[in-house]
Scaffold this motif. Structure first.
Motif, PDB file in Angstrom:
ATOM      1  N   PHE A  54     -62.658-123.279 -63.425  1.00 48.27           N
ATOM      2  CA  PHE A  54     -62.581-122.568 -64.693  1.00 48.27           C
ATOM      3  C   PHE A  54     -61.163-122.076 -64.968  1.00 48.27           C
ATOM      4  N   TYR A  55     -60.959-121.664 -66.211  1.00 47.53           N
ATOM      5  CA  TYR A  55     -59.747-120.961 -66.627  1.00 47.53           C
ATOM      6  C   TYR A  55     -60.204-119.822 -67.527  1.00 47.53           C
ATOM      7  N   TYR A  56     -59.731-118.619 -67.268  1.00 44.88           N
ATOM      8  CA  TYR A  56     -60.173-117.458 -68.051  1.00 44.88           C
ATOM      9  C   TYR A  56     -59.901-117.610 -69.546  1.00 44.88           C
ATOM     10  N   GLY A  57     -58.870-118.334 -69.931  1.00 44.14           N
ATOM     11  CA  GLY A  57     -58.556-118.499 -71.345  1.00 44.14           C
ATOM     12  C   GLY A  57     -59.368-119.573 -72.049  1.00 44.14           C
ATOM     13  N   CYS A  58     -60.235-120.263 -71.328  1.00 40.25           N
ATOM     14  CA  CYS A  58     -61.006-121.386 -71.882  1.00 40.25           C
ATOM     15  C   CYS A  58     -62.286-120.890 -72.564  1.00 40.25           C
ATOM     16  N   PRO A  59     -62.440-121.146 -73.875  1.00 43.97           N
ATOM     17  CA  PRO A  59     -63.667-120.728 -74.560  1.00 43.97           C
ATOM     18  C   PRO A  59     -64.926-121.392 -73.993  1.00 43.97           C
ATOM     19  N   GLY A  60     -64.826-122.658 -73.597  1.00 48.85           N
ATOM     20  CA  GLY A  60     -65.975-123.347 -73.007  1.00 48.85           C
ATOM     21  C   GLY A  60     -66.401-122.717 -71.692  1.00 48.85           C
ATOM     22  N   CYS A  61     -65.415-122.351 -70.878  1.00 47.59           N
ATOM     23  CA  CYS A  61     -65.712-121.679 -69.598  1.00 47.59           C
ATOM     24  C   CYS A  61     -66.370-120.330 -69.858  1.00 47.59           C
ATOM     25  N   ASN A  62     -65.901-119.645 -70.882  1.00 46.50           N
ATOM     26  CA  ASN A  62     -66.494-118.356 -71.245  1.00 46.50           C
ATOM     27  C   ASN A  62     -67.949-118.529 -71.663  1.00 46.50           C
ATOM     28  N   SER A  63     -68.231-119.529 -72.486  1.00 47.04           N
ATOM     29  CA  SER A  63     -69.602-119.724 -72.967  1.00 47.04           C
ATOM     30  C   SER A  63     -70.547-120.168 -71.852  1.00 47.04           C
ATOM     31  N   LEU A  64     -70.016-120.683 -70.767  1.00 50.32           N
ATOM     32  CA  LEU A  64     -70.836-121.096 -69.639  1.00 50.32           C
ATOM     33  C   LEU A  64     -71.276-119.918 -68.776  1.00 50.32           C
ATOM     34  N   GLN A  65     -70.615-118.775 -68.888  1.00 44.65           N
ATOM     35  CA  GLN A  65     -70.867-117.668 -67.960  1.00 44.65           C
ATOM     36  C   GLN A  65     -72.293-117.136 -68.005  1.00 44.65           C
ATOM     37  N   ALA A  66     -72.871-116.936 -69.165  1.00 43.54           N
ATOM     38  CA  ALA A  66     -74.243-116.396 -69.240  1.00 43.54           C
ATOM     39  C   ALA A  66     -75.260-117.336 -68.594  1.00 43.54           C
ATOM     40  N   PRO A  67     -75.280-118.638 -68.956  1.00 46.75           N
ATOM     41  CA  PRO A  67     -76.253-119.508 -68.278  1.00 46.75           C
ATOM     42  C   PRO A  67     -75.968-119.657 -66.784  1.00 46.75           C
ATOM     43  N   LEU A  68     -74.706-119.619 -66.410  1.00 43.12           N
ATOM     44  CA  LEU A  68     -74.355-119.724 -64.992  1.00 43.12           C
ATOM     45  C   LEU A  68     -74.862-118.501 -64.227  1.00 43.12           C
ATOM     46  N   GLU A  69     -74.688-117.314 -64.794  1.00 50.09           N
ATOM     47  CA  GLU A  69     -75.190-116.101 -64.142  1.00 50.09           C
ATOM     48  C   GLU A  69     -76.704-116.163 -63.964  1.00 50.09           C
TER      49      GLU A  69
END
Length: 139
Positions: A54-69
């Motif tokens: 991941f990269y903290y600045g990536c919007p796609g990585c950000n949107s993945l966080q809820a389903p990943l959690e």
């Protein structure tokens, strides 16, 4: 959008789709995934290793966080999960080093998601200009 950004968004989309497919879906080797033969050693030894790049600045990585959690809460016991920040350009270094600072302090679980939120939802941190001035990270 650059080519790398497109790949990251596509990878995040596929992973999110897989997570939302439900735990009861049976995945078939050769159809849903390819076996790596011979199996490669993992840091965890005998467990299946899942790595989030991941990269903290990536919007796609950000949107993945809820389903990943959600997935992490019910992942099977034989799965070892770990995170690895990526750097494709120098401008990404400050946010990447923030992850390693969280890790060194034992605070990844506490600060990982809030840091994504500070960048993408609250917009109090921007990855622009952090190479010249890292004060926003410390604030």
């Amino acid at each position: 959008m650059n080519r790398i950004g497109s790949y990251w968004r596509l990878a995040a989309w596929f992973f999110a789709l897989t997570l939302s497919a439900g735990a009861s879906a049976q995945l078939a080797p050769g159809k849903d995934y390819q076996l790596i033969n011979p199996a490669q050693p993992t840091a965890s030894g005998t467990k299946v290793e899942v790595i989030e790049f991941f990269y903290y600045g990536c919007p796609g990585c950000n949107s993945l966080q809820a389903p990943l959690e959600n997935w992490l809460k019910k992942k099977p016991a034989d799965i070892e999960f770990r995170r690895t920040p990526v750097v494709f350009q120098d401008a990404w270094l400050p946010l990447t080093t923030a992850y390693y600072a969280f890790d060194a302090m034992g605070l990844v679980d506490k600060l990982h998601r809030p840091f994504f939120n500070a960048i993408h939802e609250q917009r109090v941190i921007s990855d622009k200009g952090l190479l010249k001035d890292q004060k926003p990270l410390f604030d």
